[in-house]
Write an enzyme that holds these catalytic residues in place. Structure first.
Site, mmCIF file in Angstrom:
data_model
loop_
_atom_site.group_PDB
_atom_site.id
_atom_site.type_symbol
_atom_site.label_atom_id
_atom_site.label_comp_id
_atom_site.label_asym_id
_atom_site.label_seq_id
_atom_site.Cartn_x
_atom_site.Cartn_y
_atom_site.Cartn_z
ATOM 1 N N ALA A 63 0.781 -0.991 -0.298
ATOM 2 C CA ALA A 63 0.291 0.289 -0.081
ATOM 3 C C ALA A 63 0.548 1.276 -0.161
ATOM 4 O O ALA A 63 2.358 1.526 0.286
ATOM 5 C CB ALA A 63 -0.509 0.245 1.414
ATOM 6 N N GLY A 102 0.345 -5.049 0.556
ATOM 7 C CA GLY A 102 -0.555 -5.127 -0.607
ATOM 8 C C GLY A 102 -0.339 -5.636 -1.855
ATOM 9 O O GLY A 102 -1.364 -6.020 -2.154
ATOM 10 N N GLU A 105 -0.776 -9.048 -0.779
ATOM 11 C CA GLU A 105 -2.323 -9.476 -0.771
ATOM 12 C C GLU A 105 -2.993 -9.332 -2.408
ATOM 13 O O GLU A 105 -3.824 -10.405 -2.505
ATOM 14 C CB GLU A 105 -2.455 -8.129 -0.249
ATOM 15 C CG GLU A 105 -2.418 -9.263 1.679
ATOM 16 C CD GLU A 105 -2.973 -7.495 1.946
ATOM 17 O OE1 GLU A 105 -2.303 -6.752 2.076
ATOM 18 O OE2 GLU A 105 -3.389 -7.981 3.363
HETATM 19 C C1 3H9 Z 1 0.484 -2.301 3.377
HETATM 20 O O1 3H9 Z 1 0.806 -2.757 2.184
HETATM 21 C C2 3H9 Z 1 -0.717 -3.060 4.010
HETATM 22 C C3 3H9 Z 1 -2.009 -3.461 3.372
HETATM 23 O O2 3H9 Z 1 -1.634 -5.021 3.779
HETATM 24 C C4 3H9 Z 1 -3.322 -3.070 3.549
HETATM 25 C C5 3H9 Z 1 -3.681 -1.627 3.187
HETATM 26 C C6 3H9 Z 1 -5.271 -1.377 3.320
HETATM 27 N N1 3H9 Z 1 4.509 3.293 0.131
HETATM 28 O O3 3H9 Z 1 13.422 2.089 -0.150
HETATM 29 P P1 3H9 Z 1 14.016 2.751 -0.845
HETATM 30 C C7 3H9 Z 1 9.309 4.624 -1.273
HETATM 31 S S1 3H9 Z 1 1.643 -1.357 4.320
HETATM 32 C C8 3H9 Z 1 5.380 4.518 -0.056
HETATM 33 O O4 3H9 Z 1 14.787 3.333 -0.517
HETATM 34 P P2 3H9 Z 1 15.206 0.159 -2.074
HETATM 35 C C9 3H9 Z 1 10.692 4.637 -0.201
HETATM 36 O O5 3H9 Z 1 9.640 6.297 0.605
HETATM 37 C C10 3H9 Z 1 3.089 -1.552 2.988
HETATM 38 N N2 3H9 Z 1 6.194 4.651 -0.126
HETATM 39 O O6 3H9 Z 1 14.420 1.524 -2.012
HETATM 40 C C11 3H9 Z 1 11.843 5.732 -1.521
HETATM 41 O O7 3H9 Z 1 11.386 7.354 -1.614
HETATM 42 P P3 3H9 Z 1 12.500 8.720 -1.217
HETATM 43 C C12 3H9 Z 1 3.653 -2.684 3.254
HETATM 44 C C13 3H9 Z 1 6.969 3.642 -0.562
HETATM 45 O O8 3H9 Z 1 15.293 -0.135 -3.745
HETATM 46 C C14 3H9 Z 1 11.411 5.310 -2.316
HETATM 47 O O9 3H9 Z 1 9.972 4.203 -2.341
HETATM 48 N N3 3H9 Z 1 5.187 -2.942 2.082
HETATM 49 C C15 3H9 Z 1 7.051 2.630 0.124
HETATM 50 O O10 3H9 Z 1 15.921 0.255 -1.204
HETATM 51 C C16 3H9 Z 1 12.392 3.514 -2.166
HETATM 52 O O11 3H9 Z 1 12.520 2.761 -1.385
HETATM 53 C C17 3H9 Z 1 6.175 -2.804 2.882
HETATM 54 O O12 3H9 Z 1 6.376 -2.274 3.988
HETATM 55 C C18 3H9 Z 1 5.286 2.256 -0.181
HETATM 56 N N4 3H9 Z 1 4.974 1.113 0.435
HETATM 57 O O13 3H9 Z 1 13.364 -1.042 -1.372
HETATM 58 C C19 3H9 Z 1 7.327 -2.244 1.819
HETATM 59 N N5 3H9 Z 1 7.611 1.774 -0.088
HETATM 60 O O14 3H9 Z 1 13.209 7.869 -3.029
HETATM 61 C C20 3H9 Z 1 8.511 -1.361 2.025
HETATM 62 C C21 3H9 Z 1 9.183 2.647 -0.859
HETATM 63 O O15 3H9 Z 1 11.491 9.329 -2.028
HETATM 64 N N6 3H9 Z 1 9.189 -0.675 0.997
HETATM 65 N N7 3H9 Z 1 8.418 4.186 -0.805
HETATM 66 O O16 3H9 Z 1 13.486 8.498 -0.217
HETATM 67 C C22 3H9 Z 1 10.450 -0.910 1.214
HETATM 68 O O17 3H9 Z 1 10.617 -2.355 1.911
HETATM 69 C C23 3H9 Z 1 11.388 -1.233 0.368
HETATM 70 O O18 3H9 Z 1 11.129 1.085 0.180
HETATM 71 C C24 3H9 Z 1 11.949 -1.964 -0.999
HETATM 72 C C25 3H9 Z 1 12.493 -1.297 -1.806
HETATM 73 C C26 3H9 Z 1 12.152 -3.169 -0.254
HETATM 74 C C27 3H9 Z 1 11.106 -2.099 -1.617
#
Ligand code: 3H9
Length: 695
Positions: A63, A102, A105
């Site tokens: 999400a 998400g 999911e």
């Molecule tokens: C969820 O899904 C809830 C659901 O179950 C239910 C809903 C009803 N949203 O980490 P990076 C941005 S909760 C918005 O440096 P990497 C991040 O801030 C979510 N922004 O890259 C950064 O921005 P900036 C569950 C996001 O390659 C840029 O993307 N998911 C999100 O080292 C690059 O990120 C997670 O918890 C997001 N979800 O790693 C996954 N994710 O460049 C969270 C990232 O402006 N994300 N951004 O600083 C991660 O673990 C890592 O970002 C990922 C990439 C592994 C994907």
């Protein structure tokens, strides 16, 4: 139709592609786009099957976390997943990069899943203080069984495509998402496979339904280290509902749990920490277009505890490193300790059996500083006195190649003074690792007055490459972390003179969520170090001095502020220490008073916040969130409390300033008076967070 979710038709197969850089997060536009494209494909008689895939570096990573603070926008993710699930035409999710939260999911709402070999799949919501809120707690146990679902959801760590295949989370490993997804869809059509809707498939729940201990044991194993956190328990509750209730009722339980967590302080703090960590990696004040210097060779000077831990961090990341000592004996001793360390991890199952040999092979031990000559980055980790540091940096100036970045691991000394003994102060900076350096994730990158922007960026880039969390800080005594810690230690010591006991202070601090209190920490570090330094400077600290005079140096002598049983690190309150404190106070003519836990908590935390405000005023840290990252990753500050500055905003700066003033008077300590920045923000009714918005 949506621009960021496109569809392409290939002979009866609709390929729906999400393209929402950087990580294809499920923003409202993405949700709307998927829903529109799926509805259109279902309605189109020419389409027989659908492949859902993503452009860019990853499948949907979850999400959009930034939307959680705003009013919800339609369509909800539930609506989107329901549409996928209900499609009468087969839908195949084709996954690369990371299918997280998400994103997974959404894939679980599809009838089939394929993934490339390098893909990772997980539900990391727990790390944001949440539970998977779009069916993950109900569909994942049905896909992989409750045991693995508990591990994945309560642990938050993703699994590989190979593991996903072996547990039935995906149907096939493919070489390419679009071609592989399309080929799989054609196979489904050719074999007339029935659509697998996970909501209707309870087969993998049967064992845990017959014997609930399968589930409760898995939960007990995963919650052992969850002290203080709410989300893991809420996750377990929702997974339990998958076992106990029909799908739709389980979904309702999941929804209720999610809605409760998402507005709670813990999840707010954890989401804040997620962005704070990413923000910290963006270095303020570096000209646009600055590039880090190439680093092919790294040398670490000093094979002691810190140098060894730093070298191990490089080896752990698969990067070769030269470890330099002054003599064969300390070198072999250091290498031996590292070897033992790796072997102990492997014996505990933390590393594969061949890892110790592989990692040690990346560390080349040599004697003599001249071996730095090829290194692009040199990290000095020798004895912590200015004279020794200056001696080493003078030698480095002679041996290091031009352009090499010269870093000191000093934990409090002045980097500018160290740089001044070289002819290249622009290449000198601090890389302050935290003990044990192979475990702790923080690296304070200390910017000297003359440090060149590209040298700074090099250190930040290297720190990230070895899986550390870099935070750029300025030069001052103790930098950000240890300077704030000193404010706390000062109060901890005073509390003993006023009547508290070490175990009372430590209990308040650990109850707050820190891994250790100040006195247990002192025992771990060794009390003799501070004692010697006080003797050198002619300073007294009567209680700590008396402990050392009695041979109580901490864990290493089995006694310090606590007693330790042989072979144990568990601190045991010791009546001898209470007697020693009573004697010392009697000699000084001081009387013990009853001190409340609330006072202890305030005097442990508020002076740190006050010091944090001074650090911001002096621009030693660029942002309040940088300070919070230092505390979360360097000192084990509980992430569900977001860091000291976030916590301060939550409590309110006005009451904090008032309490500080109160304690300044009560203990006759003007240093506790609120710092000007704290006072100004408190008076204006503002927060530290407002500073990031120009407040
Ligand atoms: C969820 O899904 C809830 C659901 O179950 C239910 C809903 C009803 N949203 O980490 P990076 C941005 S909760 C918005 O440096 P990497 C991040 O801030 C979510 N922004 O890259 C950064 O921005 P900036 C569950 C996001 O390659 C840029 O993307 N998911 C999100 O080292 C690059 O990120 C997670 O918890 C997001 N979800 O790693 C996954 N994710 O460049 C969270 C990232 O402006 N994300 N951004 O600083 C991660 O673990 C890592 O970002 C990922 C990439 C592994 C994907």
């Amino acid at each position: 139709m949506s621009e960021i979710v496109k569809a392409e038709h290939r002979d009866g197969i609709a390929i729906i592609t999400v393209d929402n850089p950087p990580v294809n997060a499920l923003s409202a536009a993405v949700r709307r786009g998927i829903l529109e494209q799926v509805n259109a494909a279902v309605a189109d008689p020419k389409v027989q099957a659908i492949v859902l895939t993503c452009a860019g570096r990853t499948f949907i990573a979850g999400a959009d976390i930034t939307e959680f603070n705003k009013p919800p926008q339609p369509p909800s993710l539930h609506e989107v997943i329901d549409a996928l699930d209900a499609s009468p035409k087969p839908i195949v999710a084709a996954i690369h990069g990371t299918a997280l939260g998400g994103g997974l999911e959404t894939a679980l709402g599809c009838h089939f899943r394929v993934a490339v070999k390098s893909a990772k799949l997980g539900l990391p919501e727990v790390k944001l203080g949440l539970l998977p809120g779009a069916g993950g707690t109900q569909r994942l146990p049905r896909a992989v069984g409750p045991e693995l679902a508990v591990q994945m959801i309560l642990g938050g760590n993703p699994i590989s495509a190979a593991e996903a295949l072996s547990h039935g989370l995906i149907d096939e490993v493919v070489d390419d998402t679009v071609a592989g997804g399309e080929a799989f869809a054609r196979k489904v059509l050719a074999e007339q496979r029935s659509l697998r809707r996970l909501r209707d498939d309870d087969s993998k729940l049967a064992a845990a339904r017959a014997d609930r201990s399968i589930f409760t044991n898995a939960v007990a194993a995963m919650t052992k280290k969850a002290r203080g956190f709410e989300a893991p328990f809420a996750c377990a509750d929702a997974i339990g509902a998958a076992i106990d209730l029909p799908f739709d009722e389980g979904m309702k339980r999941e929804r209720d749990g999610f809605l409760k967590l998402v507005v709670g302080d813990q999840s707010k703090a954890q989401r804040y920490a997620f962005f704070a960590e990413r923000e910290a990696a963006k270095v303020a004040g570096v000209p646009e277009g600055t590039k880090p210097r190439p680093v092919a060779k790294v040398a670490v000077i000093g094979a002691g505890t810190m140098g060894g831990g730093i070298a191990m961090s490089f080896a752990n990341a698969g990067i070769p490193v030269t470890l330099i000592e002054t003599g064969e004996q300390p070198l072999q001793r250091g290498l031996g300790i590292m070897q033992k360390n790796y072997e102990a991890s492997a014996a505990r199952g933390g590393l594969p059996p061949d890892a110790p040999a592989k990692r040690m092979a990346l560390i080349t031990g040599v004697v003599g500083l001249e071996h730095v000559k090829d290194a692009d980055l040199i990290i000095e980790a020798v004895f912590e006195t200015m004279a020794v540091k200056k001696e080493v940096f003078s030698a480095l100036d002679a041996y290091a190649k031009p352009g090499a970045v010269l870093a000191s691991n000093t934990s409090y000394l002045n980097i500018d003074a160290i740089a001044s003994v070289t002819k290249r102060p622009q290449d000198v900076l601090g890389m302050h690792f935290f003990s044990p350096a192979n475990v702790m994730k923080l690296c304070e990158i200390v910017r000297g007055v003359q440090t060149a922007p590209d040298a700074l960026l090099t250190a930040v880039t290297v720190a990230k490459a070895i899986a550390k969390v870099p935070v750029v800080v300025g030069v001052c005594d103790g930098f950000v972390g240890n300077r704030m810690l000193a404010a706390r230690s000062n109060q901890a010591e005073k509390l003993l003179f006023e009547g508290a006991l070490p175990q009372q202070v430590d209990a308040v601090v650990t109850k707050f969520g820190m891994p250790m209190g100040p006195f247990a920490m002192g025992d771990l570090a060794g009390l003799d170090i501070g004692w010697r330094s006080r003797q050198d400077r002619g300073i007294k600290s009567e209680i700590a001095d008396a402990l050392c005079e009695a041979g109580r140096f901490g864990q290493k002598t089995g006694k310090g502020y606590y007693a330790y049983e042989a072979g144990s690190r568990a601190p045991l309150p010791d009546p001898e220490v209470e007697a020693l404190i009573n004697d010392t106070l009697a000699k000084l003519g001081l009387k013990r008073r009853e001190i409340s836990d609330q006072e202890i908590l305030e005097r442990m935390i508020y002076p740190m916040i006050n010091e944090g405000a001074r650090i911001l005023e002096e621009k030693i840290a660029a942002r309040p969130s940088d300070i919070d990252v230092v505390w979360i990753y360097g000192y084990g500050w509980p992430v569900y409390r977001g860091g000291p500055m976030f916590y301060a905003d939550l409590v309110g700066l006005k009451p904090i300033a008032e309490r500080l003033s109160h304690y300044a008077k009560q203990t006759n300590d003007p240093s506790l008076e609120p710092a000007p920045l704290l006072k100004r923000l408190a008076d204006e009714g503002k927060t530290f967070a407002s500073l990031a918005k120009g407040g």
